[in-house]
Motif scaffolding. Structure first.
Motif, PDB file in Angstrom:
ATOM      1  N   ARG A   1       0.820  -1.208   0.000  1.00 47.01           N
ATOM      2  CA  ARG A   1       0.000   0.000   0.000  1.00 47.01           C
ATOM      3  C   ARG A   1       0.858   1.263   0.000  1.00 47.01           C
ATOM      4  NH1 ARG A   1      -3.542  -3.387   3.962  1.00 47.01           N
ATOM      5  NH2 ARG A   1      -1.657  -3.237   5.207  1.00 47.01           N
ATOM      6  N   GLU A   2       0.286   2.309  -0.438  1.00 47.16           N
ATOM      7  CA  GLU A   2       0.999   3.581  -0.567  1.00 47.16           C
ATOM      8  C   GLU A   2       1.518   4.057   0.789  1.00 47.16           C
ATOM      9  OE1 GLU A   2      -0.004   7.909  -2.470  1.00 47.16           O
ATOM     10  OE2 GLU A   2      -1.126   6.171  -3.191  1.00 47.16           O
TER      11      GLU A   2
ATOM     12  N   THR B   1       8.177  -0.171   2.524  1.00 44.79           N
ATOM     13  CA  THR B   1       8.678  -0.975   1.418  1.00 44.79           C
ATOM     14  C   THR B   1       8.509  -0.293   0.064  1.00 44.79           C
ATOM     15  OG1 THR B   1       6.551  -2.128   1.496  1.00 44.79           O
ATOM     16  CG2 THR B   1       8.418  -3.211   2.541  1.00 44.79           C
ATOM     17  N   ASN B   2       7.786   0.794   0.010  1.00 46.86           N
ATOM     18  CA  ASN B   2       7.652   1.544  -1.244  1.00 46.86           C
ATOM     19  C   ASN B   2       8.758   2.578  -1.436  1.00 46.86           C
ATOM     20  OD1 ASN B   2       5.427   0.410  -2.525  1.00 46.86           O
ATOM     21  ND2 ASN B   2       3.977   1.556  -1.291  1.00 46.86           N
ATOM     22  N   GLN B   3       9.598   2.766  -0.430  1.00 43.46           N
ATOM     23  CA  GLN B   3      10.656   3.768  -0.514  1.00 43.46           C
ATOM     24  C   GLN B   3      11.824   3.254  -1.372  1.00 43.46           C
ATOM     25  OE1 GLN B   3      10.013   6.735   0.705  1.00 43.46           O
ATOM     26  NE2 GLN B   3       8.085   5.964   1.561  1.00 43.46           N
TER      27      GLN B   3
ATOM     28  N   ARG C   1       3.746   0.816   8.400  1.00 40.87           N
ATOM     29  CA  ARG C   1       2.728   0.691   7.362  1.00 40.87           C
ATOM     30  C   ARG C   1       2.240   2.094   6.980  1.00 40.87           C
ATOM     31  NH1 ARG C   1       1.816  -5.058   6.175  1.00 40.87           N
ATOM     32  NH2 ARG C   1       2.822  -6.126   7.917  1.00 40.87           N
ATOM     33  N   GLY C   2       1.346   2.150   6.032  1.00 34.92           N
ATOM     34  CA  GLY C   2       0.797   3.433   5.653  1.00 34.92           C
ATOM     35  C   GLY C   2      -0.043   4.037   6.764  1.00 34.92           C
ATOM     36  N   PRO C   3      -0.221   5.365   6.797  1.00 29.72           N
ATOM     37  CA  PRO C   3      -0.957   6.015   7.891  1.00 29.72           C
ATOM     38  C   PRO C   3      -2.437   5.648   7.956  1.00 29.72           C
ATOM     39  CG  PRO C   3      -0.465   7.582   6.139  1.00 29.72           C
ATOM     40  CD  PRO C   3       0.289   6.336   5.819  1.00 29.72           C
ATOM     41  N   ASP C   4      -3.018   5.200   6.850  1.00 29.21           N
ATOM     42  CA  ASP C   4      -4.448   4.890   6.826  1.00 29.21           C
ATOM     43  C   ASP C   4      -4.723   3.384   6.865  1.00 29.21           C
ATOM     44  OD1 ASP C   4      -5.035   7.618   6.610  1.00 29.21           O
ATOM     45  OD2 ASP C   4      -4.820   7.548   4.426  1.00 29.21           O
TER      46      ASP C   4
ATOM     47  N   LEU D   1      12.494  -2.684  -8.761  1.00 35.84           N
ATOM     48  CA  LEU D   1      11.508  -2.182  -9.707  1.00 35.84           C
ATOM     49  C   LEU D   1      10.135  -2.787  -9.458  1.00 35.84           C
ATOM     50  CD1 LEU D   1      13.652  -2.310 -12.981  1.00 35.84           C
ATOM     51  CD2 LEU D   1      13.283  -0.370 -11.451  1.00 35.84           C
ATOM     52  N   ARG D   2      10.089  -3.886  -8.721  1.00 33.67           N
ATOM     53  CA  ARG D   2       8.810  -4.489  -8.350  1.00 33.67           C
ATOM     54  C   ARG D   2       8.140  -3.667  -7.259  1.00 33.67           C
ATOM     55  NH1 ARG D   2       7.215  -9.697  -8.632  1.00 33.67           N
ATOM     56  NH2 ARG D   2       6.647  -9.582  -6.428  1.00 33.67           N
TER      57      ARG D   2
END
Length: 512
Positions: free
Chosen positions: A265-266, A270-272, A471-474, A327-328
């Motif tokens: 999730r955004e 792990t999205n960094q 995790r994401g804030p939401d 890239l994944r």
């Protein structure tokens, strides 16, 4: 005619050499299999029950000749399914984990053999010991999963190509069998996880670069075709589902793997872009950190030496592999385990360079310096792994400033939480993160549900876990943490591993 005294001295020297070799081999075998096999079944990670079941189904399909059903997962996880499937005969978690531990240990030993051909016997064996005792690699070598097998298969595939291009003797470099070995290892990697496809273009580079200056284009192409052919043959031979419908299997993999490309999730950590860089610093050992820098400087400074060129190629392969996987959308520290353990090769060169410098500056004997430094490294890694056993998954580099609320954990520690609940609140309903891990060790009769279920009005337990962090804030995980951990609510019990809180057990507050 040989003098009797000289002949006796020669025999004695040979006997001493054999004794030393046996002693070192025994030490290596103990270092490889000891920590991987001891106390199996005492810790469970979140995905292991899935792979144990997949192994049972795979082995059943093999034994009943229903080859079309030998599709364990989109990963595809065939090697893991073979090993856990055989272990399923004994119907125990320890047996399933033992199959992975034995296979991982065998791959460590084979990587050591190829390192000896590349570094020489002394430093090749040192590489093997550093690899065998790496805590994070030990941790994954005890888990019924795919990551250890993938990482070690690709490491062997890389080392065999480096031996083919940069071995210490030209006779070894002329032998095509190392391309065959590499193809087999890469085939095992692909059978384990689709991430191994990222190695295919890297293999071409590893084959081409040693021959690039002489512009032997036909030889480069021939050797890569040989390598690729052996890789494909290995995949086809060991996966029965391909025997019936190879095209259908490939299409199914492509269709089922697509949702995983979307990732997490955004705003999750792990999205960094720096996630893999951070995780590498967290998981490698101080020995790899220190000597790895020395090895890198040495390789760059003396780049004309064949061994140093091989090390730079090993490092480049590890880095590019991690970049490709970054890239994944979906990321995890275990996905780049191959890159992490590749740095041990760079560290081995660093140890060699350090000993060479000390020998020149202090006029010391290389054997003595090697023995002292090797002993220190072995003792340090043994202590690091031993103090955490069987929770080596909780290992982190002491040089890294680990944050208090940094995401880590794959289920380890929940077995201790289950023991505490068994002893203190066996009849209270339970909401827990990773419920199937908790249930494996839970002996009570109360209901066990996910943390996301609606709270009960009667007393119930809420079990929060460290991997809910960052995790994401939401996200639901962050909401629960905000209501309890970050709100300062006092837990009933905390499970601590490696000086970090892993599990918080709360009495659930109605309405939260």
């Amino acid at each position: 005619m040989t003098h009797p005294t000289i002949e006796v001295e020669r025999i004695n020297a040979q006997q001493k050499k054999i004794i030393r070799l046996l002693a070192v081999t025994t030490l290596l075998v103990v270092a490889v299999f000891g920590p991987r096999l001891y106390q199996l079944g005492s810790v469970l990670t979140i995905d292991e029950p899935l792979w144990v079941d997949r192994g049972k189904n795979f082995f059943q399909a093999i034994s009943t000749f229903h080859f079309a059903n030998t599709f364990p997962h989109t990963q595809p996880g065939v090697t893991t399914a073979w090993l856990t499937g055989i272990g399923s005969i004994f119907n125990s978690l320890a047996a399933a984990q033992a199959g992975i531990a034995m296979a991982s240990g065998a791959l460590v030993l084979s990587a050591t053999y190829f390192a000896v051909l590349l570094f020489g016997r002394r430093y090749g064996l040192l590489f093997g010991l550093l690899l065998a005792l790496d805590p994070f690699l030990i941790a994954h070598g005890r888990v019924a999963h795919t990551d250890s097998l993938l990482a070690l298969s690709l490491l062997n595939a890389t080392f065999t190509l480096l031996v083919a291009g940069y071995a210490r003797t030209s006779a070894l470099r002329k032998q095509a069998r190392y391309y065959v070995y590499s193809g087999v290892f890469c085939g095992l990697g692909v059978l384990t996880k689709i991430f191994a496809f990222a190695f295919w273009p890297l293999a071409f580079v590893l084959i081409a670069i040693p021959l690039f200056q002489s512009k032997q284009w036909r030889l480069i192409l021939t050797r890569y075709v040989l390598w690729l052919g052996i890789t494909v043959l290995t995949i086809y031979t060991l996966w029965p589902a391909l025997w019936l419908d190879a095209g259908g299997v490939v299409l199914r993999m492509m269709n089922e793997i697509a949702p995983f490309a979307e990732g997490t999730r955004e705003q999750e950590v792990t999205n960094q872009w720096w996630f893999y860089f951070r995780e590498t610093l967290v998981r490698i050992t101080p020995i790899t950190s220190i000597f790895g820098i020395v090895g890198l400087i040495t390789a760059i400074k003396n780049v004309k030496e064949r061994q140093n060129q091989a090390i730079l190629l090993l490092l480049a392969t590890a880095i590019i592999y991690a970049v490709i996987l970054s890239l994944r959308g979906e990321k995890s520290d275990r996905y780049i385990l191959f890159s992490m353990i590749s740095f041990i090769g760079v560290a081995t060169l660093g140890v060699q360079a350090t000993i060479g410098w000390l020998r020149r500056e202090w006029h010391g004997r290389e054997k003595v310096l090697f023995t002292v430094i090797t002993t220190i490294c072995i003792l340090f890694l043994t202590v690091q792994s031993g103090r955490l056993h069987p929770h080596q998954l909780a290992y982190y580099n002491q040089f890294y400033p680990f944050k208090q609320y940094q995401k880590i954990g794959w289920g380890e520690g929940l077995e201790e939480a289950a023991i505490w609940v068994n002893e203190n609140h066996p009849d209270w309903p339970i909401s827990t993160f990773y419920p199937r891990v908790f249930e494996h060790f839970y002996e009570g009769k109360a209901s066990v549900q996910s943390t996301e279920h609606e709270p009960n009005t009667k007393p119930s337990l809420l079990i929060l876990y460290r991997s809910m962090l960052e995790r994401g804030p939401d996200t639901p995980e962050t909401d629960i943490l905000n209501n309890y951990l970050f709100a300062g609510v006092e837990p009933l019990h905390v499970v601590t591993i490696n000086n970090l809180p892993y599990v918080w057990i709360y009495e659930r507050i109605p309405g939260k």
